[in-house]
Design an enzyme around this catalytic site. Structure first.
Site, PDB file in Angstrom:
ATOM      1  N   SER A 112      -7.898 -86.307  23.661  1.00 17.30           N
ATOM      2  CA  SER A 112      -8.595 -87.170  24.801  1.00 17.30           C
ATOM      3  C   SER A 112      -9.977 -87.238  24.428  1.00 17.30           C
ATOM      4  O   SER A 112     -10.197 -87.831  23.170  1.00 17.30           O
ATOM      5  CB  SER A 112      -8.567 -86.575  26.207  1.00 17.30           C
ATOM      6  OG  SER A 112      -8.981 -87.303  27.052  1.00 17.30           O
ATOM      7  N   ASP A 121       0.780 -91.267  30.986  1.00 19.04           N
ATOM      8  CA  ASP A 121      -0.513 -91.102  31.064  1.00 19.04           C
ATOM      9  C   ASP A 121      -1.260 -92.032  31.913  1.00 19.04           C
ATOM     10  O   ASP A 121      -1.599 -93.009  31.547  1.00 19.04           O
ATOM     11  CB  ASP A 121      -1.269 -91.043  29.673  1.00 19.04           C
ATOM     12  CG  ASP A 121      -2.625 -90.387  29.379  1.00 19.04           C
ATOM     13  OD1 ASP A 121      -3.295 -90.728  30.414  1.00 19.04           O
ATOM     14  OD2 ASP A 121      -2.800 -89.784  28.283  1.00 19.04           O
ATOM     15  N   HIS A 153      -0.965 -86.720  30.383  1.00 17.02           N
ATOM     16  CA  HIS A 153      -2.234 -86.560  29.689  1.00 17.02           C
ATOM     17  C   HIS A 153      -2.477 -84.822  29.547  1.00 17.02           C
ATOM     18  O   HIS A 153      -3.413 -84.609  28.901  1.00 17.02           O
ATOM     19  CB  HIS A 153      -3.306 -87.172  30.303  1.00 17.02           C
ATOM     20  CG  HIS A 153      -4.444 -87.263  29.826  1.00 17.02           C
ATOM     21  ND1 HIS A 153      -4.713 -88.052  28.734  1.00 17.02           N
ATOM     22  CD2 HIS A 153      -5.896 -86.688  29.836  1.00 17.02           C
ATOM     23  CE1 HIS A 153      -6.025 -88.107  28.202  1.00 17.02           C
ATOM     24  NE2 HIS A 153      -6.669 -87.033  28.714  1.00 17.02           N
TER      25      HIS A 153
HETATM   26  C1  LIG Z   1      -6.446 -78.193  30.211  1.00 17.64           C
HETATM   27  C2  LIG Z   1      -6.439 -79.708  30.555  1.00 17.64           C
HETATM   28  O1  LIG Z   1      -5.657 -80.074  31.171  1.00 17.64           O
HETATM   29  O2  LIG Z   1      -7.484 -80.537  29.928  1.00 17.64           O
HETATM   30  C3  LIG Z   1      -7.624 -81.670  30.108  1.00 17.64           C
HETATM   31  C4  LIG Z   1      -7.410 -82.373  31.660  1.00 17.64           C
HETATM   32  C5  LIG Z   1      -7.911 -83.553  31.845  1.00 17.64           C
HETATM   33  C6  LIG Z   1      -8.777 -84.146  30.808  1.00 17.64           C
HETATM   34  C7  LIG Z   1      -9.120 -85.646  30.921  1.00 17.64           C
HETATM   35  C8  LIG Z   1      -9.028 -86.395  32.249  1.00 17.64           C
HETATM   36  C9  LIG Z   1      -9.811 -86.295  29.756  1.00 17.64           C
HETATM   37  C10 LIG Z   1     -10.223 -85.330  28.854  1.00 17.64           C
HETATM   38  O3  LIG Z   1     -10.883 -85.660  27.727  1.00 17.64           O
HETATM   39  O4  LIG Z   1      -9.760 -84.169  28.605  1.00 17.64           O
HETATM   40  C11 LIG Z   1      -8.969 -83.548  29.463  1.00 17.64           C
HETATM   41  C12 LIG Z   1      -8.387 -82.312  29.556  1.00 17.64           C
END
Ligand SMILES: CC(=O)Oc1ccc2c(C)cc(=O)oc2c1
Length: 280
Positions: free
Chosen positions: A147, A225, A258
């Protein structure tokens, strides 16, 4: 000086956490390292740098990705830094997508962020040199992330193609200048001059990449996602890759979201992908 915070044996190797004062971010930084079994000064191993996403620390990947068995079998060390500078003196906002936990792997130019938010220098220069000084590793490096960390991995590899043998990402923000997370972060860290934003945008960087410096690039993306359409936009990057003939493979996966459940399902494939190039 490195301060050892933990040491835990896993999959025949060692997971360790460290803190040190960073010359890039001007605050204490934490990172985690996995050393595979047999890594020693007479048997140095290559390193995969893992960049985590929004809200994460050095711990999320190490605890949730399930990467140790495969990394142990392949003889790859993994280094996971924190996602931003942290501490009472570090400017922050009450927000999951900006400030502490959301450094976007850039060097901020705007006050009050420009003193500490220098994650680009930290990941590209300071951390590898620290790792190579203190641990039994070679200078062969690959880079990956999730991400916001996928954005970091792609962007850093595109800007420093000679420093890495390969790059991969899970669910990366591929075109931050064209999505709400990126626009919010870049406008505050980098200011209003959008020509500066292009220096940290993978689509813009890929357009300018030299074909003799192309790196093997793999992206995995779940089609369930929630952030795919508005924030991640992998099709923007594949369109550029097609235009310039960049060796990018995008694997779409039905039903995956995601989360780290997705990462843990395909991390072995990413490690094997990087191993192909790290061993050369
Ligand atoms: C541990 C975990 O679930 O990490 C996580 C959750 C959500 C997100 C989102 C929405 C964006 C991102 O850049 O990283 C991320 C990491």
């Amino acid at each position: 000086m490195l301060d050892n915070l933990s040491a835990t044996k896993v999959s025949g190797g060692w997971h360790k956490q460290y803190s040190h004062t960073s010359t890039s971010t001007h605050c204490p930084m934490r990172f985690a390292i996995f050393l595979p079994p047999g890594a020693s000064q007479t048997n140095k191993v290559p390193v995969l740098y893992w960049l985590s996403g929004l809200t994460c620390t050095d711990e999320n990947f190490m605890q949730k990705a399930g990467a140790f068995k495969k990394a142990a079998a392949l003889g790859i060390a993994i280094v996971a830094p924190d996602t931003s500078p942290r501490g009472d003196t570090v400017p922050d906002q009450d927000s999951y997508d900006f400030g502490q936990g959301a450094g976007f792997y850039l060097n901020a130019t705007q006050a009050p962020y420009n003193t500490h938010y220098n994650m680009y220098d930290y990941v590209v220069n300071e951390l590898p040199s620290l790792i190579e000084q203190h641990f039994p590793v070679t200078d062969k490096k690959a880079i990956s992330g999730h991400s916001m960390g996928g954005h970091g991995a792609l962007m850093i590899a595109l800007r420093n193609p000679k420093s890495y043998t390969s790059v991969s990402a899970f669910s990366p923000i591929t075109n931050p200048i064209d999505c709400p997370w990126g626009q919010k972060a870049f406008s505050q860290y980098l200011g209003d001059d959008q020509s500066q934003w292009a220096n940290y945008d993978s689509c813009e960087l890929m357009k300018k990449a030299h074909s003799n410096e192309f790196l093997p690039m793999r992206i995995d993306q779940g089609d369930a996602d929630n952030f795919l359409v508005e924030q991640l936009k992998p099709d923007n990057l594949t369109a550029v890759a097609k235009q310039v003939n960049y060796p990018l493979t995008l694997n779409m996966h039905a039903g995956y979201d995601h989360s780290y459940f997705f990462i843990s399902s395909f991390i072995d494939e990413h490690l094997s992908f990087h191993q192909l190039y790290l061993q050369r």
